[in-house]
Design a protein around this motif. Sequence first.
Motif, PDB file in Angstrom:
ATOM      1  N   ASN A  72       0.842  -1.195   0.000  1.00  0.00           N
ATOM      2  CA  ASN A  72       0.000   0.000   0.000  1.00  0.00           C
ATOM      3  C   ASN A  72       0.877   1.244   0.000  1.00  0.00           C
ATOM      4  OD1 ASN A  72      -2.717  -1.034   0.125  1.00  0.00           O
ATOM      5  ND2 ASN A  72      -2.267  -1.727   2.204  1.00  0.00           N
ATOM      6  N   VAL A  73       0.513   2.204  -0.834  1.00  0.00           N
ATOM      7  CA  VAL A  73       1.113   3.536  -0.808  1.00  0.00           C
ATOM      8  C   VAL A  73      -0.050   4.511  -0.720  1.00  0.00           C
ATOM      9  CG1 VAL A  73       3.262   2.965  -2.008  1.00  0.00           C
ATOM     10  CG2 VAL A  73       1.242   3.517  -3.342  1.00  0.00           C
ATOM     11  N   PRO A  74       0.181   5.780  -0.415  1.00  0.00           N
ATOM     12  CA  PRO A  74      -0.944   6.699  -0.224  1.00  0.00           C
ATOM     13  C   PRO A  74      -1.980   6.635  -1.344  1.00  0.00           C
ATOM     14  CG  PRO A  74       1.078   7.767   0.432  1.00  0.00           C
ATOM     15  CD  PRO A  74       1.473   6.437  -0.158  1.00  0.00           C
ATOM     16  N   GLU A  75      -3.202   6.323  -0.948  1.00  0.00           N
ATOM     17  CA  GLU A  75      -4.379   6.316  -1.814  1.00  0.00           C
ATOM     18  C   GLU A  75      -4.389   5.247  -2.910  1.00  0.00           C
ATOM     19  OE1 GLU A  75      -6.990   7.980  -0.874  1.00  0.00           O
ATOM     20  OE2 GLU A  75      -5.726   8.749   0.736  1.00  0.00           O
ATOM     21  N   THR A  76      -3.453   4.310  -2.878  1.00  0.00           N
ATOM     22  CA  THR A  76      -3.501   3.241  -3.880  1.00  0.00           C
ATOM     23  C   THR A  76      -2.702   2.039  -3.397  1.00  0.00           C
ATOM     24  OG1 THR A  76      -3.291   2.757  -6.251  1.00  0.00           O
ATOM     25  CG2 THR A  76      -1.458   3.937  -5.217  1.00  0.00           C
ATOM     26  N   VAL A  77      -2.721   0.991  -4.190  1.00  0.00           N
ATOM     27  CA  VAL A  77      -1.981  -0.230  -3.914  1.00  0.00           C
ATOM     28  C   VAL A  77      -1.207  -0.572  -5.171  1.00  0.00           C
ATOM     29  CG1 VAL A  77      -3.912  -1.715  -4.629  1.00  0.00           C
ATOM     30  CG2 VAL A  77      -2.206  -2.599  -3.037  1.00  0.00           C
ATOM     31  N   GLY A  78      -0.013  -1.151  -5.029  1.00  0.00           N
ATOM     32  CA  GLY A  78       0.781  -1.478  -6.205  1.00  0.00           C
ATOM     33  C   GLY A  78       1.835  -2.521  -5.890  1.00  0.00           C
ATOM     34  N   TRP A  79       2.655  -2.806  -6.879  1.00  0.00           N
ATOM     35  CA  TRP A  79       3.642  -3.887  -6.795  1.00  0.00           C
ATOM     36  C   TRP A  79       5.061  -3.329  -6.845  1.00  0.00           C
ATOM     37  CZ3 TRP A  79       1.916  -8.921  -6.241  1.00  0.00           C
ATOM     38  CH2 TRP A  79       0.552  -9.118  -6.442  1.00  0.00           C
ATOM     39  N   THR A  80       5.933  -3.903  -6.032  1.00  0.00           N
ATOM     40  CA  THR A  80       7.331  -3.493  -6.039  1.00  0.00           C
ATOM     41  C   THR A  80       8.227  -4.717  -5.992  1.00  0.00           C
ATOM     42  OG1 THR A  80       8.886  -1.893  -5.089  1.00  0.00           O
ATOM     43  CG2 THR A  80       7.630  -3.242  -3.536  1.00  0.00           C
ATOM     44  N   SER A  81       9.466  -4.553  -6.439  1.00  0.00           N
ATOM     45  CA  SER A  81      10.390  -5.676  -6.532  1.00  0.00           C
ATOM     46  C   SER A  81      10.823  -6.155  -5.145  1.00  0.00           C
ATOM     47  CB  SER A  81      11.627  -5.265  -7.336  1.00  0.00           C
ATOM     48  OG  SER A  81      12.594  -6.294  -7.308  1.00  0.00           O
ATOM     49  N   MET A  82      10.679  -7.463  -4.908  1.00  0.00           N
ATOM     50  CA  MET A  82      11.099  -8.043  -3.629  1.00  0.00           C
ATOM     51  C   MET A  82      12.618  -8.043  -3.486  1.00  0.00           C
ATOM     52  SD  MET A  82       8.364  -8.715  -1.952  1.00  0.00           S
ATOM     53  CE  MET A  82       8.980  -9.765  -0.632  1.00  0.00           C
ATOM     54  N   ARG A  83      13.309  -7.800  -4.594  1.00  0.00           N
ATOM     55  CA  ARG A  83      14.773  -7.749  -4.560  1.00  0.00           C
ATOM     56  C   ARG A  83      15.261  -6.661  -3.613  1.00  0.00           C
ATOM     57  NH1 ARG A  83      18.493  -6.168  -9.818  1.00  0.00           N
ATOM     58  NH2 ARG A  83      20.467  -6.069  -8.717  1.00  0.00           N
ATOM     59  N   TYR A  84      14.454  -5.611  -3.465  1.00  0.00           N
ATOM     60  CA  TYR A  84      14.858  -4.470  -2.637  1.00  0.00           C
ATOM     61  C   TYR A  84      14.102  -4.399  -1.316  1.00  0.00           C
ATOM     62  CZ  TYR A  84      16.969  -3.128  -7.044  1.00  0.00           C
ATOM     63  OH  TYR A  84      17.721  -3.116  -8.192  1.00  0.00           O
ATOM     64  N   LEU A  85      13.486  -5.496  -0.920  1.00  0.00           N
ATOM     65  CA  LEU A  85      12.762  -5.538   0.354  1.00  0.00           C
ATOM     66  C   LEU A  85      13.332  -6.647   1.231  1.00  0.00           C
ATOM     67  CD1 LEU A  85       9.094  -5.032  -0.884  1.00  0.00           C
ATOM     68  CD2 LEU A  85      10.505  -3.385   0.359  1.00  0.00           C
TER      69      LEU A  85
END
Length: 200
Positions: A72-85
């Motif tokens: 979740n990011v402000p006012e929306t939901v999206g996908w990010t690379s697990m490589r950097y998490l």
Amino acid sequence: MLRCLCAVLLLGTAAAAQSEYPRLHDVAGVAADDVLNVRAGPGASHPVVGELAHDARAVEVIRVEGNWGLVNVPETVGWTSMRYLAPRVDGGIGNAPRLICGGTEPFWDIDIRQGQSATVKTPVNYEFGDIFTVGLLQRAYNPLEKWVLQGADGARDLSVVVARSYCDNGMSDNEYGFDATVIVTGPEGYVLSGCCHLSE
């Protein structure tokens, strides 16, 4: 027969891995002058819909698809690379330091600090809230994974039942991976239903 057994084992492993989510992560490996993009879908070809700071902490990954995590990011939901998490040691629901839940009709929220306190705010008591002393979340073993938290404020008892399940709070475009029911018994008791996210 061997192929069937392997397929079952792989499916079981995938299900076990998915059951680790939602989970807290910290952003890692992103340059100080850069950000981690959040995209509309699980892949680099999807448009950017948000971003996470290079040093963002306690990012809740709701679920994963391949090497991409839903956040979740402000006012929306999206996908990010697990490589950097990077997953946190205290990132699962059983040991996350904080759980925040809320809902609508009526608007309410509860801020749970495991082993310390839980503050419930409703339209009736929103300025200060009802503060309960609570223990730790306890796993209730059944086919649907549930966790139970209990507490008291002297005159009343608090029970919170949290299930690992898709949840939509009806107020935003965000997505949640925990559904909650809050039950306060005693004088002026009440029952509330909503969604939760992990925090620090």
